[in-house]
Design a protein around this motif. Structure first.
Motif, short mmCIF file in Angstrom:
data_model
loop_
_atom_site.label_atom_id
_atom_site.label_comp_id
_atom_site.label_asym_id
_atom_site.label_seq_id
_atom_site.Cartn_x
_atom_site.Cartn_y
_atom_site.Cartn_z
N ASP A 12 0.55 -1.13 -0.53
CA ASP A 12 0.09 -0.33 0.11
C ASP A 12 0.92 1.25 0.11
N ASN A 13 0.61 1.96 -0.78
CA ASN A 13 1.28 2.71 -0.78
C ASN A 13 2.93 3.46 -1.02
N TRP A 14 3.28 2.47 -2.24
CA TRP A 14 4.60 2.09 -2.55
C TRP A 14 5.20 3.62 -2.86
N GLY A 23 17.69 9.47 -4.57
CA GLY A 23 17.71 8.72 -6.12
C GLY A 23 16.33 8.51 -6.67
N ALA A 24 15.34 8.09 -6.26
CA ALA A 24 14.24 7.94 -6.42
C ALA A 24 13.60 8.28 -7.78
N SER A 25 12.87 8.02 -9.17
CA SER A 25 12.19 8.18 -9.81
C SER A 25 11.19 7.20 -10.38
N PHE A 26 10.50 7.62 -11.54
CA PHE A 26 9.65 6.86 -12.06
C PHE A 26 9.67 5.96 -11.83
N PHE A 27 10.82 4.95 -12.60
CA PHE A 27 11.65 3.93 -12.93
C PHE A 27 10.77 2.67 -11.57
N HIS A 28 11.23 3.93 -10.37
CA HIS A 28 11.40 3.47 -8.88
C HIS A 28 9.23 2.28 -8.51
N THR A 29 8.42 3.23 -9.18
CA THR A 29 7.46 3.58 -9.55
C THR A 29 6.72 2.15 -9.17
N ALA A 30 5.16 2.10 -8.76
CA ALA A 30 4.72 0.69 -9.13
C ALA A 30 4.23 0.15 -9.86
N ALA A 31 3.24 1.72 -10.91
CA ALA A 31 3.15 1.82 -12.25
C ALA A 31 4.23 0.62 -13.16
N TRP A 32 5.57 1.22 -12.89
CA TRP A 32 6.69 0.44 -13.73
C TRP A 32 6.18 -0.96 -13.86
N ALA A 33 6.94 -0.82 -12.40
CA ALA A 33 6.84 -2.18 -11.76
C ALA A 33 6.01 -3.28 -12.72
N ALA A 34 4.85 -2.81 -12.56
CA ALA A 34 3.28 -3.83 -13.24
C ALA A 34 4.11 -3.72 -14.66
N ARG A 50 12.69 -2.69 5.14
CA ARG A 50 11.77 -1.49 5.84
C ARG A 50 11.67 -1.74 7.53
N GLU A 51 11.01 -0.62 8.21
CA GLU A 51 11.23 -0.57 9.64
C GLU A 51 9.78 -0.32 9.69
N GLY A 52 8.40 -1.42 9.88
CA GLY A 52 7.55 -1.21 9.70
C GLY A 52 6.82 -0.86 8.44
N ASP A 53 6.09 0.35 8.45
CA ASP A 53 5.88 0.83 7.00
C ASP A 53 6.82 1.76 6.36
N LEU A 54 7.76 2.00 7.17
CA LEU A 54 8.78 2.74 6.27
C LEU A 54 9.87 2.14 5.60
N ILE A 55 9.86 2.67 4.67
CA ILE A 55 11.14 1.73 3.96
C ILE A 55 12.51 3.07 4.01
#
Length: 344
Positions: A12-14, A23-34, A50-55
């Motif tokens: 949820d809420n990746w 360094g996070a970019s569009f290529f790290h998103t869930a949409a591109w992975a899917a 991750r620590e709980g829901d914190l990545i």
């Protein structure tokens, strides 16, 4: 802290969770992975600390299982670059060692990382490509003034020729791009991506306002088209295609300029032109004409059997390109549908 492989689509809420990672970019998103995973049957395995829901850190990866080209982990297939998201070298090493252990269980031959120089500067890279990033924050007037003279002339020529442009997320616009893309890929001696990929691209990205097609038409016929992605202040030029019969109209320049204007008007601050192979002089010249800053993109390939990084990576043999260049487009499209999933 938990370190485990995750599928972004099941978290949820990746996108929000990784937004603050440097360094996070569009290529790290869930949409591109899917889009990639569903198109080619790859399993997304994003090694995540991750620590709980914190990545805290992510090494994105896809499990490629091919009877033709072998088993491997790739970060990420058909992606220009995908930097590991880690705060320091120790954290990256923990992610990488976990991926190695996992890959050995899956019988991977190697792990390929498309980026990662910050953590792997002491290792030999297997490939090097050129990247170009244009600063959009200056606005269209200053950007236009900073273009190479020939680029400005080509834009004005296309405008004089009454080339019409459109920014669209419609399936019809993407279908026009696909038609032009098949022609362009044949010109380059390569099969085009399968239709199913573009269907998923539309479903996951364009239909959700995460990208668009910039289209140029002459007398009612589409003659050039580019596909762009965007995320926050970042815009990416991912695919370009055109009909060479209309090359003299310079519609490629106008369609890029219209996308730049769109990016400036919609709050984007950077435009990434993707990767370019070192021997592609024509494309390098085209991209350098936009006043973009050039950088080097390094790929690293780690052989799990040898326990070492490889210095070279095989590409498409020139003889195959000569064959593909002569095939009818319907035959090439069939080959793309059959072979693309083995090429990631």
């Amino acid at each position: 802290m938990n370190l485990e492989p995750l599928n972004p689509s099941g978290f949820d809420n990746w996108d929000e969770a990784i937004r603050s990672l440097p360094g996070a970019s569009f290529f790290h998103t869930a949409a591109w992975a899917a889009a990639i995973g569903k198109s080619y049957g790859y399993e997304p395995l994003y090694f995540t600390l991750r620590e709980g829901d914190l990545i805290r850190a992510v090494l994105p990866c896809m499990d490629v299982q091919s009877p033709l080209t072998g088993k491997r982990g790739v970060c990420l297939p058909f992606t220009d670059y995908c930097e590991p998201l880690a705060p320091d070298a120790v954290c990256f090493r923990e992610l990488f060692d976990t991926a190695i252990d996992f890959g050995r269980k899956r019988l991977w031959r190697y792990i390929e990382i498309r980026g990662g120089e910050a953590f792997l500067s002491n290792e030999e890279s297997s490939e090097q490509h050129h990247g170009h990033i244009l600063d959009l924050s200056a606005g269209t007037d200053k950007i236009f003034a900073g273009l190479r003279d020939s680029t400005r002339r080509n834009i004005k020529k296309a405008q004089k020729e009454k080339i019409e442009t459109d920014i669209s997320t419609s399936p019809a616009a993407l279908a026009e791009f696909r038609r032009l893309n098949s022609m362009t890929r044949r010109d380059h001696g390569l099969p085009p991506q399968p239709k199913s990929f573009f269907d998923h691209l539309h479903d996951q990205i364009l239909s959700k306002s995460r990208g668009f097609v910039a289209l140029a038409s002459f007398r009612g016929e589409a003659v050039a088209a580019n596909v762009y992605f965007h995320r926050g202040e970042e815009m990416i030029y991912k695919y370009g295609a055109s009909n060479r019969a209309f090359q003299n109209l310079r519609s490629n320049n106008l369609v890029m300029w219209e996308a730049i204007r769109w990016g400036c008007a919609n709050g984007c601050r950077t435009l990434c032109f993707g990767r370019t192979e070192p021997d592609n002089d024509g494309l390098l010249q085209f991209k350098s004409g936009w006043g973009a800053r050039e950088r080097l993109i390094k790929y690293y390939r780690y052989d799990l059997r040898k326990g070492a990084f490889l210095k070279t990576a095989p590409g498409v043999h020139p003889s195959y390109k000569k064959i593909f260049n002569r095939l009818p487009i319907p035959v090439l499209e069939t080959l793309g549908r059959l072979l693309y999933r083995h090429m990631g």
